[in-house]
Enzyme design. Structure first.
Site, PDB file in Angstrom:
ATOM      1  N   LYS A 262      -5.227  -4.176  -1.561  1.00 11.76           N
ATOM      2  CA  LYS A 262      -4.983  -4.919  -2.383  1.00 11.76           C
ATOM      3  C   LYS A 262      -3.522  -5.463  -2.438  1.00 11.76           C
ATOM      4  O   LYS A 262      -3.293  -6.563  -2.806  1.00 11.76           O
ATOM      5  CB  LYS A 262      -5.114  -4.038  -3.815  1.00 11.76           C
ATOM      6  N   ARG A 263      -2.803  -4.774  -2.097  1.00 11.35           N
ATOM      7  CA  ARG A 263      -1.282  -5.102  -2.268  1.00 11.35           C
ATOM      8  C   ARG A 263      -0.826  -6.377  -1.255  1.00 11.35           C
ATOM      9  O   ARG A 263      -0.186  -7.115  -1.288  1.00 11.35           O
ATOM     10  CB  ARG A 263      -0.390  -3.945  -1.621  1.00 11.35           C
TER      11      ARG A 263
END
Length: 506
Positions: A262-263
């Site tokens: 996600k990052r």
RNA sequence: GGAGCGUUGGUCAAGGGGUUAAGACGCAUCCCUUUCACGGAUGAAUCACGGGUUCGAUUCCCGUACGCUCUACCA
């Protein structure tokens, strides 16, 4: 193994957004099931109560629905093997753990989390395994009556698998072929936690058996724990009832190393989740492919090509074509780096080949979010048809076609001011009068009229096209000018010329 | 540290003992287009490295390197 009806499952843990890799796992399950006339099941693996996240389960089903990958059996659809939520199946697991203890394949362990933590601190690479289990507090080291006493006193305990010291377990993976493991290298994994819930290891095996799963697809990160699952199958249900395993390659981050997270999406500016996910704890929303303006057809197509191809070079596949062509043998072994540019290319392709009516409603939402209300669908369709080849994402339509619905808010007069002169001013002034009188309003006659007038004014059409475009569009982009004029109509065309003329003389 | 998995252009990848090593994305240049885009053309890889096997290895075998995954009472 022989000719049992195909049953596959996707078993997510509802702890947050649905990662693109998760959707691909769903997709491969789905394709395989549909191809074989089988059943696709979604089972919720919510055995970790400490990680419960409000709304996460519903969100997963929303994502699947958007993708069109609807399960045949699930907690929401029901099915003959309900319940499909492991938290609701809690009572089932313990008997199997007990069965293992009886057969000598598992044991009670009373070590507290604190004790284990202390051991891990004390010894560099502490593992609860065949070497260390005899220094721990469990039914292997305690006298039978002590064990009974602890159980009677409700002393918290876990049940651990007793990994054989030195056996070879082989996993015949559908993608990787034969993979061998030495059992002595794995630790004695917890099977049943102190709260009575099973861990993943016990739960997958028990539920895959009970739900008659025939093929088990999961990410490659599970490969190292495969021997534990295989052993459990051997001990509990027999190897010939075991599903066939396929460990899917990972989806890697575009730069650097490691699997896509996600990052990475946040850092590099692209979505990783299928749909927007709002963390109920922090209130933060992580963007999804849907909200970013992807078509589900494109998203699914793109995912299928990440680690699979049919060998023909074809890249654009509908879901039906994928169902027909999919084959496990052609899934790659190596991980694939995610390429957002390529993802956008897939979306662009699908925008071109799907009828605009198919996604016009979605496009409409982006328009209204931009403050543009669309009243006539037919007009919208014609506009979309005209600009769609310039759009990679659905919101691009707003940028590419906003001027069809309202006068340009910013007219880039700088683009023409330098070469502006009295002759041009005269030309457009007369053009307005001319247009006013036109009885036939279409691109062709507009263009003819425009060119005749240019000739009469002894101006090159080329010098006048850009100014005309700037007047109608506001900038240097868009379809052919006369197509635009034809579509927006006489009144708007004249009004825009007039407005720009005023700007230029001001 | 250990185990397992992997390694063809920047990316996705086809191919698999003898090929000019497909194709796509992206990039660059050009053509088309009196804008942008679409479309078309062209350009860019000593198939991770080192040993074998072979008349011949990108392709088979063995090593090495590198990368990844796992190594929780998380999944």
């Amino acid at each position: 193994m022989e000719n049992k009806p195909v049953r596959v499952r996707f078993a997510p843990s509802p702890t947050g957004g649905l990662h693109l890799g998760g959707v691909r796992t769903v997709l491969f399950n789905y394709l395989f099931a549909k191809q074989h006339g089988g059943t696709f099941i979604v089972r919720i693996e919510d055995t970790d109560q400490t990680r419960f996240v409000e709304g996460a389960e519903q969100y997963i089903f929303d994502c699947l629905q958007w993708c069109g990958l609807t399960p045949d059996e699930s907690p929401v659809n029901g099915g003959p093997f309900a319940p499909y939520r492991q938290s609701e199946r809690k009572a089932i697991y313990k008997q199997y753990a007990l069965q293992l203890i009886e057969k000598g394949y598992a044991y009670y362990a009373f070590d507290t989390p604190e004790e284990l933590e202390a051991k891990r601190k004390q010894f560099p690479n502490f593992q609860y395994n065949h070497q260390t289990r005899y220094q721990c507090s469990n039914s292997l080291t305690l006298a039978p009556e002590q064990v009974l006493e602890k159980l009677a006193n409700n002393t918290p305990y876990v049940i651990r698998i007793k990994m054989p010291e030195n056996e070879t377990v082989t996993c015949n993976d559908l993608i990787r072929g034969k993979v061998e493991f030495n059992t002595g290298l794995s630790d004695d994994k917890v099977l049943l936690k102190a709260d009575g819930m099973p861990t993943y290891h016990l739960a997958v095996v028990v539920d895959d058996y009970l739900m008659q799963i025939t093929h088990a697809f999961r990410g490659e990160e599970w490969l190292p724990s495969a021997p534990i699952h295989i052993l459990l199958w051997q001990y509990l249900f027999g190897l010939n009832n075991m599903p066939q395993w396929a460990h899917l390659p990972l989806i890697l981050k575009p730069d650097g190393n490691g699997k896509l997270s996600k990052r990475d999406g946040e850092r590099l500016g692209f979505p990783v989740f299928a749909m927007d996910w709002t963390d109920p704890a922090t209130g933060n929303t992580t963007k999804g492919f849907k909200e970013r303006g992807f078509l589900p057809e494109a998203f699914v197509n793109m995912l299928a090509m990440l680690g699979w191809n049919d060998g023909s070079g074809q890249e654009i596949f509908s879901i039906d074509a994928l169902i027909e062509k999919f084959s496990i043998e052609r899934i790659h072994k190596g991980g694939a780096r995610f390429d957002y540019e390529k993802a956008k290319w897939f979306n662009h392709s699908w925008i071109q080949q799907l009828p605009v009516q198919h996604y016009a409603a979605e496009v409409k939402k982006y328009f209204s979010a931009a403050g543009i209300t669309i009243t006539h669908n037919d007009y919208l369709y014609r506009v979309m048809e005209l600009v769609k080849e310039r759009c990679h994402l659905l919101p691009d339509f707003v940028e590419q076609a906003g001027f069809f619905f309202q006068h340009p808010t910013n007219v880039d007069t700088n683009a023409i001011a330098a070469k502006w002169n009295e002759a041009k001013q005269q030309f457009f002034a007369e053009l307005m009068r001319n247009l006013e009188l036109m009885s036939i309003w279409n691109a062709e006659s507009l263009e003819n009229d425009f060119k005749e007038m240019a000739a009469a004014h002894q101006l090159k059409p080329g010098e006048l096209m850009l100014p005309f475009r700037i007047m109608l569009v506001g900038g240097k982009f868009g379809p052919h000018v006369f197509d635009i004029a034809a579509l927006i109509g006489k009144e708007a065309t004249i009004q825009r010329i007039k407005h720009t003329l005023q700007l230029l003389t001001a």
